[in-house]
Design an enzyme around this catalytic site. Structure first.
Site, PDB file in Angstrom:
ATOM      1  N   SER A 127       1.147  -1.314   0.035  1.00  0.00           N
ATOM      2  CA  SER A 127      -0.161  -0.551   0.375  1.00  0.00           C
ATOM      3  C   SER A 127       1.328   1.131   0.249  1.00  0.00           C
ATOM      4  O   SER A 127       1.435   1.196  -0.035  1.00  0.00           O
ATOM      5  CB  SER A 127      -0.945  -0.127   1.440  1.00  0.00           C
ATOM      6  N   TYR A 152      -2.336  -0.173  10.142  1.00  0.00           N
ATOM      7  CA  TYR A 152      -2.552  -0.674   8.085  1.00  0.00           C
ATOM      8  C   TYR A 152      -0.770  -0.418   8.017  1.00  0.00           C
ATOM      9  O   TYR A 152      -0.754  -1.543   6.945  1.00  0.00           O
ATOM     10  CB  TYR A 152      -3.619  -0.057   8.325  1.00  0.00           C
TER      11      TYR A 152
END
Length: 327
Positions: A127, A152
């Site tokens: 990501s 995350y």
């Protein structure tokens, strides 16, 4: 050739599995169908996939290592496209355990299965969040990424490090993709475009963080899937025979768009003016993202084609059709 797509009922997983199956690949898709967001939406995606003759679905959680190993024993996958994960920056503040299980334990289980079965190419989702507090734009895969600003992001950076170690130890050929703000039809309801469209059509204000002073490298789903399709045919090459290698790529549009300009595209596509609720920057967020996609372009010929106005219009057409909202 048999391809495994994990997270096949998810947004990117659905589109990727569909593309692979339509190209004639035998695709096995797995997903645990958790309730982080609408299971009905996930089921609707799966219904589309299961109509394809080359697609087979297994409901499975990557945290269940014995089941995962048995699946690898059965199919001997030539390629693994690992897209299953607990998504969402903000949700990681509320439910960190979900991220530890799916993004760390689950990722390790997939690596273990690849260790013993040695697929020709292991592609996995990272990501843009991995860049964290890095302020050097555009983001390059050569930039330092040691300051994640959300759990995350930390799990995604951990995935990259775990993959590197397994490639070094066991000779795997892996490619990690740092996704940049993917949007489009069949998207996730927790993401900005989906939430904005719903609120605007219901006459409710939309939350605009950092008082609108934000930009994102919004990337249309078809461009993402094209990048994956190009990459799967080009695994990284090790310097020496038998060595493993883990190569990282950014995959994005390569063009940051101001958040308020993005909303303006949505207003035009919907034909409705938004009401704004300006708020401060949220914990775990970054102000801007911008992908340097030159490495992926040089390696695969990747070249994004869909501009934001067109992509948002395509999303709105899907949204109105799926929810049966008349123009």
């Amino acid at each position: 050739m048999t391809v495994l797509v994990t997270g096949a009922a998810g947004f990117i997983g659905y589109h990727t599995a569909q593309r692979m199956a339509q190209q004639g690949q035998q695709v096995i898709g797995i997903d645990n169908l958790n309730n982080y967001y609408s299971v009905e939406l996930k089921g609707a995606r799966l219904k589309q996939l299961c109509e394809l003759p080359n697609f087979e679905f297994r409901r499975m959680d990557i945290v269940d290592k014995p089941a995962l190993m048995a699946l690898f024993d059965q199919y001997r996958f030539t390629e693994v496209i690992h897209l299953a994960a607990q998504a969402g920056v903000r949700y990681s503040l509320d439910n960190p355990d979900a991220y530890a299980q799916s993004n760390l334990v689950g990722f390790l289980n997939v690596l273990e299965a690849c260790r013993f079965h040695q697929p020709a190419h292991f592609i996995y989702a990272s990501s843009s969040s991995a860049y964290g507090a890095n302020s050097e734009l555009p983001y390059s895969v050569d930039n330092p990424v040691e300051r994640p600003v959300s759990l995350y992001a930390a799990t995604k950076r951990a995935n990259e490090l775990l993959a590197s170690s397994y490639c070094h130890l066991y000779g795997l050929k892996a490619s990690g993709l740092r996704f940049f703000t993917v949007y489009g039809p069949w998207g996730r309801p927790d993401m900005a475009l989906f939430k904005f469209a719903q609120a605007i059509l219901q006459g409710e204000p939309i939350d605009i963080y950092n008082n609108g002073q934000m930009a994102r490298d919004f990337t249309y789903i078809d461009d993402i899937v094209e990048g994956i399709a190009l990459l799967r045919c080009k695994p990284p090459v090790a310097e020496k025979e038998g060595e493993g290698v883990n190569k990282l790529f950014n995959i994005g549009r390569g063009q940051p768009i101001a958040l308020l300009d993005f909303v303006e595209c949505l207003e035009k596509a919907l034909g409705v003016k938004a009401q704004y609720n300006f708020l401060p920057l949220q914990a775990g967020d970054v102000v801007s993202t911008w992908a340097d996609v030159s490495a992926l372009a040089q390696w695969t010929g990747f070249s994004p084609q869909v501009d934001v106005a067109d992509g948002v219009s395509r999303f709105v057409r899907w949204y109105r059709d799926y929810y049966q909202i008349l123009s």
